[in-house]
Design a protein around this motif. Structure first.
Motif, PDB file in Angstrom:
ATOM      1  N   THR A  95      79.028  18.060  48.944  1.00 23.57           N
ATOM      2  CA  THR A  95      80.395  18.094  49.479  1.00 23.57           C
ATOM      3  C   THR A  95      81.326  18.562  48.377  1.00 23.57           C
ATOM      4  N   THR A  96      82.233  19.467  48.717  1.00 23.09           N
ATOM      5  CA  THR A  96      83.162  20.003  47.731  1.00 23.09           C
ATOM      6  C   THR A  96      84.598  19.825  48.237  1.00 23.09           C
ATOM      7  N   GLY A  97      85.546  20.267  47.431  1.00 15.94           N
ATOM      8  CA  GLY A  97      86.945  20.256  47.856  1.00 15.94           C
ATOM      9  C   GLY A  97      87.542  18.864  47.927  1.00 15.94           C
ATOM     10  N   SER A  98      88.570  18.730  48.760  1.00  8.67           N
ATOM     11  CA  SER A  98      89.368  17.505  48.794  1.00  8.67           C
ATOM     12  C   SER A  98      88.574  16.297  49.284  1.00  8.67           C
ATOM     13  N   LYS A  99      87.569  16.511  50.133  1.00  6.50           N
ATOM     14  CA  LYS A  99      86.756  15.383  50.602  1.00  6.50           C
ATOM     15  C   LYS A  99      85.969  14.782  49.440  1.00  6.50           C
ATOM     16  N   SER A 113      81.377  21.948  52.575  1.00  7.10           N
ATOM     17  CA  SER A 113      80.052  21.560  52.092  1.00  7.10           C
ATOM     18  C   SER A 113      79.262  22.794  51.673  1.00  7.10           C
ATOM     19  N   MET A 114      78.342  22.594  50.763  1.00  7.49           N
ATOM     20  CA  MET A 114      77.540  23.674  50.215  1.00  7.49           C
ATOM     21  C   MET A 114      76.068  23.306  50.330  1.00  7.49           C
ATOM     22  N   SER A 115      75.289  24.206  50.894  1.00  5.23           N
ATOM     23  CA  SER A 115      73.849  24.025  51.000  1.00  5.23           C
ATOM     24  C   SER A 115      73.181  24.942  49.971  1.00  5.23           C
ATOM     25  N   VAL A 116      72.551  24.342  48.984  1.00  2.00           N
ATOM     26  CA  VAL A 116      71.969  25.098  47.873  1.00  2.00           C
ATOM     27  C   VAL A 116      70.452  25.112  48.025  1.00  2.00           C
ATOM     28  N   THR A 117      69.873  26.293  48.207  1.00  2.90           N
ATOM     29  CA  THR A 117      68.421  26.376  48.348  1.00  2.90           C
ATOM     30  C   THR A 117      67.724  25.967  47.057  1.00  2.90           C
ATOM     31  N   GLU A 249      78.439  15.681  30.780  1.00  2.00           N
ATOM     32  CA  GLU A 249      78.015  15.503  32.168  1.00  2.00           C
ATOM     33  C   GLU A 249      78.259  16.767  32.974  1.00  2.00           C
ATOM     34  N   VAL A 250      79.419  17.389  32.778  1.00  2.00           N
ATOM     35  CA  VAL A 250      79.732  18.636  33.477  1.00  2.00           C
ATOM     36  C   VAL A 250      78.717  19.714  33.110  1.00  2.00           C
ATOM     37  N   VAL A 251      78.392  19.832  31.825  1.00  2.00           N
ATOM     38  CA  VAL A 251      77.411  20.826  31.373  1.00  2.00           C
ATOM     39  C   VAL A 251      76.051  20.566  32.015  1.00  2.00           C
ATOM     40  N   THR A 278      80.054  20.896  41.422  1.00  2.00           N
ATOM     41  CA  THR A 278      79.735  19.520  41.057  1.00  2.00           C
ATOM     42  C   THR A 278      80.447  19.115  39.768  1.00  2.00           C
ATOM     43  N   GLY A 279      80.527  20.027  38.813  1.00  2.00           N
ATOM     44  CA  GLY A 279      81.248  19.733  37.577  1.00  2.00           C
ATOM     45  C   GLY A 279      82.729  19.530  37.819  1.00  2.00           C
ATOM     46  N   GLU A 280      83.323  20.346  38.704  1.00  2.00           N
ATOM     47  CA  GLU A 280      84.748  20.193  39.013  1.00  2.00           C
ATOM     48  C   GLU A 280      85.013  18.886  39.744  1.00  2.00           C
ATOM     49  N   ASN A 281      84.053  18.458  40.590  1.00  2.00           N
ATOM     50  CA  ASN A 281      84.198  17.145  41.233  1.00  2.00           C
ATOM     51  C   ASN A 281      84.288  16.046  40.179  1.00  2.00           C
TER      52      ASN A 281
END
Length: 485
Positions: A95-99, A113-117, A249-251, A278-281
């Motif tokens: 899940t990304t963004g404001s949520k 949301s992002m689906s990463v293969t 952690e971001v790295v 994920t790092g920006e979250n």
């Protein structure tokens, strides 16, 4: 307590229309992002401290406090785990963004949301591919002829399992090598939407859908991106924030590439954008509470005052302004009594970004986030004039924000009464969301039945009070939808 604060806010706003002082601010950072100098040099820097503190309390009541934000963050992390488990190891859901940041109610904005293969990976140029397990498909990023933060993906090695979306998005680069097309990748996502979803036109890298007639989601397909040199450069910057533990952690969370190119580029259909969701979250979740509230207020300015029609200014741009402000300034300067000072500085940075059409991306400063914005000259002048007016209004500028203004003019007790029930209803909905994702049934799951009973009690209570106060309420469904907005 809230009654006292609201009366104080009304009193101060009725008299305050003084321009907020710069007070030792040094603006020598690219993009006009403020860096605080010696605060003590100006006694009027934080002249609206009392109102700042009271506004922070008001925003907590409205659902922007740390506890409710953390509850939302935890709920969507759980949703990610459930969705990833349902994918059977083929993809990771994020899940990304404001949520993911815990900053919006259940129905207040789309679920990004992002689906990463998990069967393919993109490697930065110069990285040894032998470190990647043999079952994974490997793509090599090529960014030499792409704009900063973008790249093309050249097939380097097939894995033992080739995802259908990856295989169908491959094309020839003109030299006999495989090239992964971002356009073809998104088109497959658009065509693969479930029958229960109502599909919409492509929006950048995402395939928007509406579920059950009212739940809006923006879904993005992405690939893992291993880019140690980019993250090392970011981590090595001199900064006031975040702490070294958070930086590491971001790295460790790495990066992704999403299927969208630079508008107008010759290679747009086959370009991919580097992103660090994920790092920006993690970064947003480690902001000081005052910085989070600054972020919320600037987003309100963007949505309710500027009202962009073509995403000329986005929430992502606002977020980057806040991240730069946090990095460039000592954290001791951020507290609940300095909110309006930093709001003034955030507005200034936004004004500079609009005026110059320049704002460096926080993770890759060489990328200008304003480079491709469709901002016309007349609109730019109008927005600059509006921001100038707001900066001269002092704390009264928050009266331009409907959600804040309505809370200020409301009677304190009904406001608190309604907010408590609104937040409880949202928490029930988030629990329900995760129970449904786990495959639980309304008719057989005792927890779901208890959730439904409590939801009905809240809606009846709110509906009856609305009727007593003169509103016409015919359907509790409408009450439910409005309370989750």
């Amino acid at each position: 307590m809230l009654k006292k604060e609201l009366y104080a806010v009304r009193y101060i706003l009725s008299y305050s229309s003084v321009q907020m002082a710069d007070g030792g601010v040094i603006r020598d950072v690219p993009g006009g992002i403020p860096r605080q100098g010696n605060v003590s040099c100006s006694p009027t820097v934080f002249q609206f401290e009392q109102l700042s503190a009271e506004t922070c309390i008001l925003m907590n009541v409205l659902g922007y406090g740390p506890h409710i934000r953390q509850a939302r963050i935890d709920a969507y992390k759980a949703w990610d785990r459930h969705m990833t488990a349902r994918a059977g190891g083929g993809a990771t859901w994020i899940t990304t963004g404001s949520k993911a940041e815990g900053l919006t109610n259940y129905q207040e904005s789309d679920l990004d949301s992002m689906s990463v293969t998990n069967h393919a990976i993109c490697l930065e140029e110069g990285v040894d591919s032998s470190i990647v397990p043999g079952e994974k498909n490997i793509f090599r990023s090529c960014s030499r002829i792409s704009y900063h933060g973008h790249c093309r993906l050249l097939l380097e090695r097939y894995g033992t399992v080739i995802p259908t979306m990856v295989y169908n998005a491959l094309c020839d680069d003109g030299y006999g090598s495989g090239l992964l097309s971002s356009d073809l990748y998104v088109n497959q996502l658009l065509n693969a939407r479930h029958e229960s979803c109502v599909g919409h036109e492509r929006a950048g890298p995402s395939a928007p859908v509406t579920i059950n007639g009212f739940e809006h989601q923006d879904r993005v397909g992405a690939l893992h991106f291993y880019c140690p040199s980019i993250l090392t450069r970011w981590a090595a910057r001199h900064r006031n924030w975040p702490t070294s533990d958070v930086v590491q952690e971001v790295v460790s969370l790495g990066a992704f590439v999403s299927p969208v190119g630079v508008k107008g580029s010759d290679y747009e259909p086959v370009e991919w954008r580097m992103c660090f969701n994920t790092g920006e979250n993690v970064l947003v979740n480690n902001l000081h509470d005052t910085q989070v509230k600054l972020y919320v207020l600037l987003k309100m300015v963007k949505n309710d005052v500027l009202k962009p029609c073509k995403k000329e200014v986005t929430s992502f741009i606002v977020k980057n302004i806040v991240l730069w402000i946090a990095e460039n300034n000592p954290q001791s300067l951020f507290n609940e009594r300095s909110l309006f000072h930093w709001l003034h500085e955030g507005l200034y940075a936004l004004r500079v970004a609009i005026d110059t059409k320049e704002l460096p991306y926080y993770m890759i400063p060489e990328r200008n986030l304003m480079a491709a914005c469709a901002l016309e000259h007349e609109q730019k002048l109008s927005w600059i004039a509006t921001i100038d007016e707001m900066m001269t209004e002092g704390p009264r500028l928050i009266l331009r924000l409907p959600k804040i203004r309505q809370a200020i003019i409301a009677h304190p007790e009904p406001l608190r009464w309604y907010s408590e029930r609104k937040i409880e209803l949202e928490m029930l909905q988030l629990i329900c969301m995760n129970r449904l994702t786990l495959g639980m049934d309304f008719e057989t799951d005792v927890i779901m039945q208890a959730l439904l009973r409590r939801r009905f009690e809240i809606l009846m209570e709110v509906g009856m009070r609305m009727i007593m106060e003169g509103s016409r309420v015919n359907d509790l469904w409408d009450v439910w939808i409005s309370m989750l907005m």
